[in-house]
Every structure is written in C-alpha cells, then in structure tokens.
Design an enzyme around this catalytic site. Sequence first.
Site: not given
Ligand code: UD1
Length: 446
Positions: A44-45, A118, A142, A332
């Site tokens: 999915k991701n 997301r 989520d 995850d």
């Molecule tokens: C993706 C995955 C999710 C997984 C996560 C971490 C998808 C659709 N989702 O989410 O299932 O749990 O990676 O492996 O692929 N953050 C900030 N600022 C930003 C970006 C992120 O503070 O600009 C923080 C987020 O709030 C979070 C952490 O960084 O605490 C991880 O986020 P990120 O790696 O960006 O995860 P996602 O891409 O949202």
Amino acid sequence: MSPPSSESFATQPAVVPERRTSDAVVVVHRSGPLRGEVVVPGAKNSVLKLMAATILADGEYRLRNVPDIADVRIMAELLGAIGITTTAAADVHDGELTLVNRGDLVPVAPYELVERIRASINVLGPLLGRVGRVRLSLPGGDDFGSRPIDMHLSGLEAMGAEITLEHGDVVATAERLHGADITFEFPSVGATENILTAAVHAKGTTVIDNAAREPEISDLCRMLISMGADIEGVGTSRLVVHGVEPGSLHATDHVTVPDRIQAATYVAAAAVTGGELFLRGARAEHMEMLLRRFGDMGLQIVPQHDGLTVFAPERLRSIDVATLPYPGIATDYKPLVVTMLAVGDGVGIVTENLYPGRFRYVEELCRLGADIRTDGHHAVVRGRPSLSGAPVRAPDIRAGAALVVAGLVADGTTTISEVHHIDRGYDDLVGRLAAVGAPIERRPPR
Ligand code: UD1
C-alpha cells in the site's frame, strides 16, 4: 511570484465519493497452528505513491502487483479528480491497474478525498513540478497523533515554491522549481517522496540528505528512473536528482514492491498460533531488523529466493523493541509486535519513537485480556499464555489487523468491528488467513 487567487485554479467536476463505511465484522475463533502458503500482495505505502507519480508524464501506465485495497480506490478517485483515469471503476484486475494521463490536469486536490488518506499529500510534489501550481487540502489518514507537513513545504520552498495556507488548503506555485540542497532533520517518508517527485522536473540538481530509505521509496525511485528521471543514490540516505526538461518523461510499466507490513502480519499470525507458513513474495531483505528480532523471540525464519518460511516455537520469548525509521523497526509493525508480546513468555518493553499517540489500540487488546501498561512513548507488555475473546473495534489499519491476529490466540470468539480500517490496507486478510487454517470469517452488514 505572488500567491494565486482561487480563480487561477480551474474547478473540477464535483467528486463526492461515498464514504466506504462498512458495517461488516470479522469473527475469529481460537486457532490451531496455521500451515500452508500465503501470497503477499503489493505494498500500500508504495502503490499509492506510484499512482501519484503518473501525474508527471502523459501516457498509459500499467502498475502490477497492485493490492486490492480501499486506499487504492480512494487514490484513484483523487487522481480522477485531477484528470487521470484508471481502469474501469478503479478496480484492480488480477493485481493490475492501468492509469492514463492525457495531460489536461486540474491541480486541485479537494478536501472530500484528501482527508481520507494521508498519501494524498503525494500529489503535491508531482503537480507542482509539472503544472506549476497546486491547491491541496491538508491531509488526513490514520488517527494516530499530529502529522505535520512542514518538511514537505520547506523543502519545496527551498526549490523556489511560493506556499501559502488558505482556508485549510496548501496553495503552492512555482514557474519552474530549481534544484536545492535539502537536509531533513528527520528522514520523513512523505517529504522525501514529495521532494523527489518535485525535483525530477526541476532546473538543476537537488540533493536530499537524511532522506528516508524505506523499500517503498526505492520502489518509487525505480519507477521514476524507468520514466526517464535521473536519480542517484537509490536506497541510501543521500538522493541526488538531476532535473530533466519538462516534457521529457514518459509513461511506464512497473511492478509494485511486496508489502512488508502485510508480510509481517502473516508472520505474526503464524507466530501466535505456533504455525508454519511460506510467505510467497515476502522480501526478507526489506524486513531484516524485524526478522532478526523475531528470531530473538524464538521464530525460525528461512529466506527463500521467492519468499520466506516461518516456523514458530511453542511459545514466543518476550523481548524489548523500539521503533525507528528504516532500516529500524517500522512503527507500522508495532501493533503486531505488541500482540505477539501479549502472549509471549516474560515481559517486553515497546518504545514508540515516531508517533507518541500510537498506543490507542492497546485498550482493545486489554479487552482481550492482554496485560499492557502504557506510559508516554512506552508500553510494558506482560505475556500471558492466551487471550480471551471479546468484541473489539479496529482503530486503524495496522492495529485492526493486530486485533485479528490476537483473536487467533484468544479463547472463544473475537468479533472485530469497524473493519473498513483494515480494508484500507489489507487485501483479503480474512480469506488469506482462512486458507491456511484460521477459523475466521467476515460477516456482511446485517
Ligand atoms: C509513512 C507511512 C506510514 C508510516 C510512516 C513512518 C504512507 C502512506 N504512510 O507516513 O504508514 O507509519 O511513513 O514509517 O506511506 N513529520 C513532521 N513533519 C513533516 C513530515 C513528518 O514532523 O513534514 C513527522 C510525522 O508527524 C511523524 C514522523 O515525522 O511523527 C514520520 O512521518 P513520515 O516519515 O513523514 O511518515 P508518513 O510519510 O506520513
């Protein structure tokens, strides 16, 4: 460049999809050892990001090994609103999805669609790089705590984008993005993907330092390269993107990487039932750290050329686990690990380093008799020989699947409701488990 007025965005036909709230429930009984083979679907991701990458060039794309999950359909609707058509009714036929980009794109991602996943944020980079302007509602997904996108936005600003926030929308414009040296303070998956897909059309070279290294990001890089993008450092934390001239990328065929989280779910199901499963398609090299820790719990895992075999011990040993960005243990996986520890021999401490709020499902596991205490980023899990069936609610995708796994080792009947969460990320979890001997069924809404 001054921020655009709303008039600069053509309005697309209203797409108000029906929310897929399923009242179906999953009913699980205590299971004997699971035995047999499970085919692991595509990730999915990864696939959602591959779908968003079709914004970058005109033509017909064929994605293979596409999981049949709700989020793919939602992403297809979102891309439909932007101007990309997918195979009939956005259905996935035999794991194959065709997407057609005819070039007449509407760079607007409306709230009704964006708030549902997301990954909708992933249209930002490609739209900005290709069309030069985007209006995107702030994303949902989520419900596990605040998930800001500041790194996405500051990276795009470093590449020359003008960004404003208007009425809950991110409005970004750039005549043509330029290359930049970007160092993330944290290896964000989504920010790495957005900067990558924006950079492929930028003028000059973009260097992303402390880039996320998840296998799904390498998958996206491979697809972009097959479209004509020039990317170095794939799989490392330093990605170097040499921008190509707008219009020089082309459509492609691509096979989605197998889903390491779904694979881990079947490992967990084998583990709690004392079973033995062959996971066809699972890639041990994408799950190295997790599999090593599963080995510490007593699981025997044998990588094969086309998958991996799992042999579970009679009872799992408890261990301590902390989540970290890849190649660390993914957040995850955590609900699955907590579920395994709930029936392990001993006490395990689980530390969450990515999303502080991501222990909400613990209350549901406790309803099944698990002995878990949480305190901030930590959960202390005292293992019990078995759990006790009860009605529970799936709070999100992974936690929902973990409750299904817990049901396999719970006396009596466990009924999981709100399974639409599970449907977002699992391709026939119930059917796949039933096929290897789990007493499980999905009951339609009454
Ligand atoms: C993706 C995955 C999710 C997984 C996560 C971490 C998808 C659709 N989702 O989410 O299932 O749990 O990676 O492996 O692929 N953050 C900030 N600022 C930003 C970006 C992120 O503070 O600009 C923080 C987020 O709030 C979070 C952490 O960084 O605490 C991880 O986020 P990120 O790696 O960006 O995860 P996602 O891409 O949202």
